[in-house]
Design a protein around this motif. Structure first.
Motif, short mmCIF file in Angstrom:
data_model
loop_
_atom_site.label_atom_id
_atom_site.label_comp_id
_atom_site.label_asym_id
_atom_site.label_seq_id
_atom_site.Cartn_x
_atom_site.Cartn_y
_atom_site.Cartn_z
N GLU A 179 0.82 -1.20 0.00
CA GLU A 179 0.00 0.00 0.00
C GLU A 179 0.86 1.27 0.00
O GLU A 179 0.58 2.22 -0.74
CB GLU A 179 -0.93 0.02 1.22
CG GLU A 179 -2.03 -1.02 1.17
CD GLU A 179 -1.62 -2.37 1.77
OE1 GLU A 179 -2.50 -3.21 1.98
OE2 GLU A 179 -0.39 -2.58 2.00
N PHE A 183 1.18 3.96 -3.04
CA PHE A 183 0.88 5.38 -2.83
C PHE A 183 1.95 6.26 -3.48
O PHE A 183 1.64 7.29 -4.09
CB PHE A 183 0.79 5.68 -1.34
CG PHE A 183 0.54 7.13 -1.01
CD1 PHE A 183 -0.72 7.68 -1.19
CD2 PHE A 183 1.57 7.93 -0.56
CE1 PHE A 183 -0.96 9.02 -0.91
CE2 PHE A 183 1.35 9.28 -0.27
CZ PHE A 183 0.09 9.82 -0.45
N GLU A 203 -4.34 -4.91 -3.05
CA GLU A 203 -3.93 -3.82 -2.16
C GLU A 203 -3.41 -2.62 -2.94
O GLU A 203 -3.69 -1.47 -2.60
CB GLU A 203 -2.82 -4.30 -1.20
CG GLU A 203 -3.15 -5.58 -0.45
CD GLU A 203 -2.55 -6.80 -1.13
OE1 GLU A 203 -1.74 -7.48 -0.49
OE2 GLU A 203 -2.89 -7.05 -2.31
N ALA A 206 -6.34 -0.89 -4.98
CA ALA A 206 -7.22 -0.08 -4.13
C ALA A 206 -6.62 1.32 -3.91
O ALA A 206 -7.35 2.32 -3.93
CB ALA A 206 -7.43 -0.78 -2.78
N VAL A 207 -5.30 1.39 -3.76
CA VAL A 207 -4.64 2.68 -3.56
C VAL A 207 -4.73 3.52 -4.82
O VAL A 207 -5.02 4.73 -4.78
CB VAL A 207 -3.17 2.47 -3.16
CG1 VAL A 207 -2.42 3.80 -3.12
CG2 VAL A 207 -3.08 1.78 -1.79
N GLU A 209 -6.96 3.28 -7.25
CA GLU A 209 -8.36 3.69 -7.46
C GLU A 209 -8.74 4.85 -6.56
O GLU A 209 -9.41 5.80 -7.00
CB GLU A 209 -9.28 2.49 -7.19
CG GLU A 209 -9.17 1.40 -8.25
CD GLU A 209 -9.94 0.15 -7.88
OE1 GLU A 209 -10.24 -0.65 -8.79
OE2 GLU A 209 -10.23 -0.04 -6.67
N GLU A 210 -8.31 4.81 -5.32
CA GLU A 210 -8.63 5.88 -4.38
C GLU A 210 -7.98 7.19 -4.81
O GLU A 210 -8.61 8.27 -4.76
CB GLU A 210 -8.15 5.50 -2.98
CG GLU A 210 -8.34 6.59 -1.92
CD GLU A 210 -9.80 6.99 -1.74
OE1 GLU A 210 -10.04 8.14 -1.30
OE2 GLU A 210 -10.71 6.18 -2.02
N ARG A 211 -6.73 7.10 -5.27
CA ARG A 211 -6.04 8.32 -5.71
C ARG A 211 -6.73 8.91 -6.94
O ARG A 211 -6.86 10.14 -7.06
CB ARG A 211 -4.58 7.99 -6.03
CG ARG A 211 -3.71 9.22 -6.30
CD ARG A 211 -3.67 10.14 -5.10
NE ARG A 211 -2.82 11.30 -5.33
CZ ARG A 211 -2.94 12.44 -4.66
NH1 ARG A 211 -3.87 12.57 -3.72
NH2 ARG A 211 -2.12 13.45 -4.91
N CYS A 212 -7.18 8.06 -7.85
CA CYS A 212 -7.90 8.54 -9.04
C CYS A 212 -9.21 9.22 -8.64
O CYS A 212 -9.58 10.26 -9.22
CB CYS A 212 -8.17 7.38 -10.00
SG CYS A 212 -6.71 6.83 -10.91
N ARG A 213 -9.91 8.66 -7.65
CA ARG A 213 -11.16 9.29 -7.17
C ARG A 213 -10.87 10.67 -6.59
O ARG A 213 -11.59 11.64 -6.86
CB ARG A 213 -11.86 8.40 -6.14
CG ARG A 213 -12.61 7.22 -6.74
CD ARG A 213 -13.50 6.56 -5.71
NE ARG A 213 -12.72 5.90 -4.67
CZ ARG A 213 -12.32 4.63 -4.72
NH1 ARG A 213 -12.63 3.89 -5.77
NH2 ARG A 213 -11.64 4.11 -3.74
N GLU A 214 -9.82 10.76 -5.80
CA GLU A 214 -9.46 12.03 -5.16
C GLU A 214 -9.15 13.11 -6.18
O GLU A 214 -9.46 14.29 -5.96
CB GLU A 214 -8.25 11.83 -4.24
CG GLU A 214 -8.53 10.98 -3.02
CD GLU A 214 -7.27 10.67 -2.23
OE1 GLU A 214 -7.38 10.08 -1.15
OE2 GLU A 214 -6.16 11.00 -2.71
#
Length: 432
Positions: A179, A183, A203, A206-207, A209-214
């Protein structure tokens, strides 16, 4: 300044160490007039496969008629490999001119209270300015380390961010979990940007995808369900991907099929930013792409193979490809590693496959001594293990031991592979 003096000066900058952050590099780009604004940029991060993916993207773009700059690290045989235009290394004379250009700017930065650019920052500055001077259409930039604080991430914008496979490496700098490493790699993602990723562990994905959403970035993943391998040998692979049929690549190994699919998605994504690539250029560029030192077969009968696997994932992939793609009687392994790598993980993955092992020492101050490495290997295998510190002697001994039905495999560090490749190509193979 001569070419030799220019390269020596660049390497002398290592005395300034490595500093995290992009402030220095952004200041240097500002002083150079923001050269990165003059061409499109494909930015590639990841643990393994960055160079191969960059090489395939670059080859396709050239086949499509674009003038390209390719920035990679480290080099195998000559420093100039790091900065290329349309597949050709920067000429010695041009490298000297670029050092003469950037050096006063670095000295001016120090006078103004900034840190002196690190060695990698200095080289990156040369590359970015040189691509502007040479009027490239597109620059393909390989991240040096991590992503978030890498010097290449100082460019103002990218047209597509590419993330290749993520695994454990450089843990002291990037973190000790998937993770944390993911990042850092995801640090190259831009606001409202376009992102392409290799199939990742859950793992890591997920990181990303989250960064792309942000950042409201669009994420494109390699579609494993539409990938079908039709042929895999020690000479390359043939596969179908989505609507593309019979895609040929000369880069060896099943992992290169996934790297190729990643490159394809990156190129299709690049078309959204005004880059036109025909299917013919795509297929031709992939077929012609080469990336030395990565499961590279230099000779047959016996097989002489070199590979820059330098972490556990790379060693595991290498071991699987050697088992699946080659037929040989004995495996003679010549290995040298850096002491700051996961040596145990590397050895656990590749050493058990060997019938004879020669431990040697890469050409780096970070290298693990050959006798220390040999003792670590002896704890894992029952075969003959020898320590030969000198790379040239290790290469010659391995070739002497090999019968025509055997394989000689050199791996463990790119610092080793570059030296070995030069010895083999110019000294040993021509005489066999």
């Amino acid at each position: 300044m001569t070419y030799e003096e220019a390269v020596a000066y660049i390497h002398s900058i290592s005395k300034f160490g490595v500093k995290l952050g992009l402030e220095n590099m952004k200041k240097l780009l500002e002083m150079m007039g923001h050269p990165d604004r003059s061409y499109k940029i494909v930015h590639v991060a990841g643990t393994n496969g960055k160079g191969s993916t960059c090489a395939m993207i670059d080859s396709v773009l050239r086949a499509a008629g674009y003038k390209t700059g390719l920035y990679t690290s480290p080099y195998l045989e000559v420093f100039n490999e790091r900065i290329r235009i349309n597949g050709e290394n920067i000429p010695d004379s041009d490298l000297v001119k670029m050092v003469d250009y950037v050096k006063p700017l670095a000295e001016q930065m120090v006078k103004e209270g900034y840190n002196h650019p690190t060695e990698f920052e200095f080289i990156t500055a040369i590359a970015l300015k040189y691509y502007e001077i040479q009027k490239v259409d597109i620059a393909v930039l390989e991240v040096g380390l991590g992503g978030r604080f890498d010097a290449t991430n100082s460019v103002e914008r990218t047209d597509v961010s590419v993330i290749t496979t993520i695994d454990m490496d450089h843990m002291k700098t990037l973190g000790n979990t998937i993770e944390k490493i993911a990042f850092e790699k995801a640090g190259i993602i831009r606001n409202n940007g376009l992102v392409v990723t290799y199939p990742q562990k859950d793992e890591a994905m997920a990181v990303i995808e989250e960064r792309c959403r942000e950042l409201s970035a669009r994420l494109i993943k390699v579609d494993m369900a539409s990938l079908r391998v039709k042929k895999a040998t020690h000479a390359g692979e043939v596969f179908d991907y989505k609507h593309l049929k019979n895609v040929e690549i000369g880069l060896v190994g099943m992992h290169q099929v996934l790297n190729a699919a990643t490159a394809i998605e990156a190129l299709w994504t690049l078309e959204k930013n005004g880059v036109s690539i025909s299917e013919k250029a795509l297929l031709e560029g992939l077929k012609c792409a080469r990336w030395p030192g990565r499961l590279e077969v230099l000779r047959e009968h016996p097989f002489i193979v070199i590979d820059g696997a330098h972490n556990p994932q790379g060693a595991s992939t290498l071991a699987k490809n050697i088992k699946d793609l080659f037929i040989y009687k004995r495996l003679i392994l010549v290995i040298g590693v850096l002491k700051d790598k996961d040596v145990d993980g590397i050895l656990n993955n590749i050493a058990p496959f060997a019938d004879v092992v020669i431990a040697t020492r890469p050409d780096s101050y970070r290298a693990l001594d050959a006798d220390v490495l040999a003792e670590m290997i002896k704890m894992r295998v029952k075969c003959q293990v020898t320590a030969i510190e000198d790379i040239g002697q290790a290469v010659r001994r391995a070739i002497e031991l090999a019968g025509k039905d055997d394989m000689v495999l050199f791996c463990g560090s790119l610092y080793l592979i570059g030296h070995v490749r030069e010895i083999l190509r110019f000294d040993i193979i021509p005489t066999l």
